[in-house]
Design a protein around this motif. Structure first.
Motif, PDB file in Angstrom:
ATOM      1  N   MET A   1     104.975  43.893  51.180  1.00 28.03           N
ATOM      2  CA  MET A   1     105.639  44.657  52.240  1.00 28.03           C
ATOM      3  C   MET A   1     106.405  43.691  53.126  1.00 28.03           C
ATOM      4  SD  MET A   1     103.911  47.140  55.115  1.00 28.03           S
ATOM      5  CE  MET A   1     104.888  48.399  55.920  1.00 28.03           C
ATOM      6  N   ARG A   2     107.689  43.986  53.321  1.00 34.74           N
ATOM      7  CA  ARG A   2     108.531  43.122  54.144  1.00 34.74           C
ATOM      8  C   ARG A   2     108.646  43.714  55.557  1.00 34.74           C
ATOM      9  NH1 ARG A   2     112.545  43.242  51.062  1.00 34.74           N
ATOM     10  NH2 ARG A   2     112.081  41.408  49.798  1.00 34.74           N
ATOM     11  N   LEU A   3     108.380  42.896  56.576  1.00 32.07           N
ATOM     12  CA  LEU A   3     108.429  43.356  57.960  1.00 32.07           C
ATOM     13  C   LEU A   3     109.437  42.543  58.765  1.00 32.07           C
ATOM     14  CD1 LEU A   3     104.578  43.751  58.589  1.00 32.07           C
ATOM     15  CD2 LEU A   3     106.235  45.596  58.223  1.00 32.07           C
ATOM     16  N   LEU A   4     109.910  43.144  59.839  1.00 39.15           N
ATOM     17  CA  LEU A   4     110.877  42.492  60.726  1.00 39.15           C
ATOM     18  C   LEU A   4     110.163  42.054  61.998  1.00 39.15           C
ATOM     19  CD1 LEU A   4     113.994  41.927  61.146  1.00 39.15           C
ATOM     20  CD2 LEU A   4     114.024  44.084  62.453  1.00 39.15           C
ATOM     21  N   ASN A   5     110.327  40.781  62.352  1.00 35.53           N
ATOM     22  CA  ASN A   5     109.735  40.260  63.579  1.00 35.53           C
ATOM     23  C   ASN A   5     110.485  40.841  64.772  1.00 35.53           C
ATOM     24  OD1 ASN A   5     109.407  38.255  65.894  1.00 35.53           O
ATOM     25  ND2 ASN A   5     107.961  37.411  64.409  1.00 35.53           N
ATOM     26  N   THR A   6     109.765  41.418  65.719  1.00 33.47           N
ATOM     27  CA  THR A   6     110.402  42.125  66.830  1.00 33.47           C
ATOM     28  C   THR A   6     111.018  41.187  67.871  1.00 33.47           C
ATOM     29  OG1 THR A   6     108.292  42.266  68.029  1.00 33.47           O
ATOM     30  CG2 THR A   6     108.860  44.107  66.582  1.00 33.47           C
ATOM     31  N   THR A   7     110.734  39.913  67.767  1.00 29.65           N
ATOM     32  CA  THR A   7     111.281  38.939  68.724  1.00 29.65           C
ATOM     33  C   THR A   7     112.369  38.078  68.094  1.00 29.65           C
ATOM     34  OG1 THR A   7     109.177  38.824  69.909  1.00 29.65           O
ATOM     35  CG2 THR A   7     110.728  37.025  70.268  1.00 29.65           C
ATOM     36  N   THR A   8     112.106  37.559  66.897  1.00 27.45           N
ATOM     37  CA  THR A   8     113.069  36.668  66.240  1.00 27.45           C
ATOM     38  C   THR A   8     114.037  37.414  65.333  1.00 27.45           C
ATOM     39  OG1 THR A   8     111.657  36.278  64.311  1.00 27.45           O
ATOM     40  CG2 THR A   8     111.309  34.868  66.244  1.00 27.45           C
ATOM     41  N   PHE A   9     113.719  38.665  65.005  1.00 26.76           N
ATOM     42  CA  PHE A   9     114.519  39.495  64.088  1.00 26.76           C
ATOM     43  C   PHE A   9     114.626  38.855  62.705  1.00 26.76           C
ATOM     44  CE2 PHE A   9     116.082  40.272  68.412  1.00 26.76           C
ATOM     45  CZ  PHE A   9     115.755  41.609  68.532  1.00 26.76           C
ATOM     46  N   GLU A  10     113.600  38.131  62.323  1.00 21.65           N
ATOM     47  CA  GLU A  10     113.540  37.546  60.994  1.00 21.65           C
ATOM     48  C   GLU A  10     112.611  38.375  60.114  1.00 21.65           C
ATOM     49  OE1 GLU A  10     112.246  33.559  61.593  1.00 21.65           O
ATOM     50  OE2 GLU A  10     114.223  32.838  62.238  1.00 21.65           O
ATOM     51  N   LEU A  11     112.928  38.412  58.828  1.00 18.60           N
ATOM     52  CA  LEU A  11     112.127  39.169  57.871  1.00 18.60           C
ATOM     53  C   LEU A  11     111.074  38.276  57.232  1.00 18.60           C
ATOM     54  CD1 LEU A  11     115.057  41.074  56.160  1.00 18.60           C
ATOM     55  CD2 LEU A  11     113.237  42.159  57.492  1.00 18.60           C
ATOM     56  N   GLU A  12     109.890  38.858  57.023  1.00 14.29           N
ATOM     57  CA  GLU A  12     108.831  38.107  56.358  1.00 14.29           C
ATOM     58  C   GLU A  12     108.057  39.054  55.451  1.00 14.29           C
ATOM     59  OE1 GLU A  12     105.017  35.207  57.460  1.00 14.29           O
ATOM     60  OE2 GLU A  12     106.624  35.553  58.939  1.00 14.29           O
ATOM     61  N   GLU A  13     107.639  38.559  54.303  1.00 16.17           N
ATOM     62  CA  GLU A  13     106.931  39.381  53.334  1.00 16.17           C
ATOM     63  C   GLU A  13     105.427  39.155  53.425  1.00 16.17           C
ATOM     64  OE1 GLU A  13     108.056  40.967  48.875  1.00 16.17           O
ATOM     65  OE2 GLU A  13     108.877  39.082  49.625  1.00 16.17           O
ATOM     66  N   PHE A  14     104.669  40.247  53.358  1.00 19.59           N
ATOM     67  CA  PHE A  14     103.211  40.191  53.448  1.00 19.59           C
ATOM     68  C   PHE A  14     102.606  40.970  52.278  1.00 19.59           C
ATOM     69  CE2 PHE A  14     104.871  39.861  57.757  1.00 19.59           C
ATOM     70  CZ  PHE A  14     104.167  38.778  58.276  1.00 19.59           C
ATOM     71  N   PHE A  15     101.374  40.595  51.915  1.00 16.15           N
ATOM     72  CA  PHE A  15     100.719  41.247  50.788  1.00 16.15           C
ATOM     73  C   PHE A  15      99.269  41.583  51.130  1.00 16.15           C
ATOM     74  CE2 PHE A  15     104.008  38.458  49.135  1.00 16.15           C
ATOM     75  CZ  PHE A  15     104.693  39.282  48.265  1.00 16.15           C
ATOM     76  N   ILE A  70     111.474  48.922  59.032  1.00 17.73           N
ATOM     77  CA  ILE A  70     112.652  49.786  59.112  1.00 17.73           C
ATOM     78  C   ILE A  70     113.251  49.843  57.712  1.00 17.73           C
ATOM     79  CG2 ILE A  70     114.902  50.161  60.189  1.00 17.73           C
ATOM     80  CD1 ILE A  70     113.940  48.422  62.536  1.00 17.73           C
ATOM     81  N   ASP A  71     113.336  51.015  57.145  1.00 21.99           N
ATOM     82  CA  ASP A  71     113.711  51.132  55.734  1.00 21.99           C
ATOM     83  C   ASP A  71     115.063  50.516  55.406  1.00 21.99           C
ATOM     84  OD1 ASP A  71     114.887  53.291  57.246  1.00 21.99           O
ATOM     85  OD2 ASP A  71     115.432  54.220  55.347  1.00 21.99           O
ATOM     86  N   THR A  72     116.024  50.628  56.311  1.00 22.18           N
ATOM     87  CA  THR A  72     117.375  50.152  56.007  1.00 22.18           C
ATOM     88  C   THR A  72     117.435  48.660  55.757  1.00 22.18           C
ATOM     89  OG1 THR A  72     117.759  50.093  58.397  1.00 22.18           O
ATOM     90  CG2 THR A  72     118.598  52.006  57.205  1.00 22.18           C
ATOM     91  N   CYS A  73     116.653  47.877  56.504  1.00 24.16           N
ATOM     92  CA  CYS A  73     116.753  46.426  56.387  1.00 24.16           C
ATOM     93  C   CYS A  73     115.525  45.758  55.783  1.00 24.16           C
ATOM     94  CB  CYS A  73     117.059  45.800  57.748  1.00 24.16           C
ATOM     95  SG  CYS A  73     115.768  46.008  58.993  1.00 24.16           S
ATOM     96  N   CYS A  74     114.455  46.476  55.598  1.00 26.82           N
ATOM     97  CA  CYS A  74     113.237  45.868  55.048  1.00 26.82           C
ATOM     98  C   CYS A  74     113.100  46.073  53.541  1.00 26.82           C
ATOM     99  CB  CYS A  74     112.001  46.418  55.764  1.00 26.82           C
ATOM    100  SG  CYS A  74     111.847  45.846  57.474  1.00 26.82           S
ATOM    101  N   MET A  90     105.907  54.243  50.216  1.00 29.93           N
ATOM    102  CA  MET A  90     106.381  54.572  51.557  1.00 29.93           C
ATOM    103  C   MET A  90     105.421  55.464  52.348  1.00 29.93           C
ATOM    104  SD  MET A  90     110.283  55.636  52.517  1.00 29.93           S
ATOM    105  CE  MET A  90     110.946  54.393  51.404  1.00 29.93           C
ATOM    106  N   PHE A  91     104.881  56.472  51.685  1.00 31.27           N
ATOM    107  CA  PHE A  91     103.950  57.359  52.382  1.00 31.27           C
ATOM    108  C   PHE A  91     102.777  56.559  52.926  1.00 31.27           C
ATOM    109  CE2 PHE A  91     100.359  60.222  52.754  1.00 31.27           C
ATOM    110  CZ  PHE A  91     100.912  61.348  53.337  1.00 31.27           C
ATOM    111  N   ARG A  92     102.238  55.683  52.105  1.00 29.95           N
ATOM    112  CA  ARG A  92     101.108  54.849  52.517  1.00 29.95           C
ATOM    113  C   ARG A  92     101.493  53.917  53.662  1.00 29.95           C
ATOM    114  NH1 ARG A  92     100.316  53.039  48.012  1.00 29.95           N
ATOM    115  NH2 ARG A  92     101.058  50.894  48.110  1.00 29.95           N
ATOM    116  N   TRP A  93     102.713  53.400  53.651  1.00 29.14           N
ATOM    117  CA  TRP A  93     103.161  52.514  54.727  1.00 29.14           C
ATOM    118  C   TRP A  93     103.252  53.263  56.052  1.00 29.14           C
ATOM    119  CZ3 TRP A  93     107.685  49.753  51.686  1.00 29.14           C
ATOM    120  CH2 TRP A  93     107.118  48.870  50.752  1.00 29.14           C
ATOM    121  N   TYR A  94     103.742  54.494  56.014  1.00 28.74           N
ATOM    122  CA  TYR A  94     103.786  55.300  57.235  1.00 28.74           C
ATOM    123  C   TYR A  94     102.378  55.652  57.685  1.00 28.74           C
ATOM    124  CZ  TYR A  94     108.818  55.829  57.594  1.00 28.74           C
ATOM    125  OH  TYR A  94     110.155  55.566  57.784  1.00 28.74           O
TER     126      TYR A  94
END
Length: 260
Positions: A1-15, A70-74, A90-94
């Protein structure tokens, strides 16, 4: 799952167990959304959709969350395998999010009475999208915001109104509804791609399918087959019997890009 950092606006992948707590966005796509590639190459800053990302991240930081989805950028939509995995997950992520921010871009800041007949909230196109059905039902907590990112209310505080708009009687106990009832909720919604009308329901019915864009109404036939494999709820046959042969569950709309 790729997430966006709310401060740096950088993407990072987690498992797996390493996925941190996160907020998640539910929204309608506009004409200039920020893609995964836009975030990487810095071109997202000049797009209209960047304002939505800034608003979402600002609200998440305010609420104490360091990460947002955010689906558009993640999602890297250039990868068909990643897109398929994301839609199936996606359902599970929500469902696992700490909070879902439902951003209603067509509800103005000036609206003060969302209960009013004819209000922008009642008429928001967010309630007509196929994908937002799972985004309404899956998360435990949904907070609604108007176009200026001012809070309107929550799924809990607006439950009676939202139920009237969507005709979903139990927003917090929807799992017990019959297959036919769930199909009826979806029949009032629209997707751009015919296939997405089936794909957006996979999580609600607890099934997984391979994505085959271009298959048209066959996607819905495959969905029906998968549902009958795991459910003995015969109301699905009553629902299908009530539909005119050869017609899809809902009409398409040209308002949104594929998968959203």
């Amino acid at each position: 799952m790729r997430l966006l950092n709310t401060t740096t606006f950088e993407l990072e992948e987690f498992f797996g167990a390493n996925i941190p707590q996160y907020a998640i966005l539910s929204h309608r796509h506009g004409n200039s959304e920020v893609s995964f590639q836009d975030v990487l190459n810095g071109k997202g800053l000049v797009k209209e959709g960047w304002r939505k990302i800034l608003g979402c991240c600002a609200q998440a930081r305010k609420d104490g969350w360091n990460w947002v989805w955010i689906d558009t950028c993640c999602i890297d939509r250039s990868s068909s395998s990643e897109l398929s995995e994301a839609i199936n997950s996606m359902f599970r992520w929500y469902q696992r999010s700490q909070v879902c921010y439902a951003y209603l871009s067509d509800v103005p800041e000036s609206e003060t009475d969302v209960y009013r007949i004819g209000s922008a909230f009642r008429g928001s196109k967010w309630f007509t999208r196929g994908w937002t059905l799972q985004e309404l039902l899956a998360p435990k907590k949904v907070v609604f915001f108007n176009s200026s990112w001012i809070e309107i209310g929550t799924k809990r505080s607006l439950e009676t109104l939202i139920s009237a708009i969507t005709r979903i009687e139990h927003l917090f106990g929807w799992e017990t509804a019959s297959v036919a009832q769930k199909m009826s909720w979806a029949s009032r919604r629209e997707t751009l791609r015919e296939e997405d009308m089936a794909y957006c329901l996979m999580g609600i019915f607890g099934v997984n399918m391979t994505l085959l864009y271009g298959e048209g109404e066959k996607a819905f036939l495959r969905l029906q087959t998968e549902i009958t494999k795991i459910s003995d709820d015969e109301s699905i046959f009553a629902w299908l019997h009530s539909k005119t042969p050869g017609t899809s569950i809902s009409a398409p709309t040209s308002e949104e890009p594929p998968t959203q």
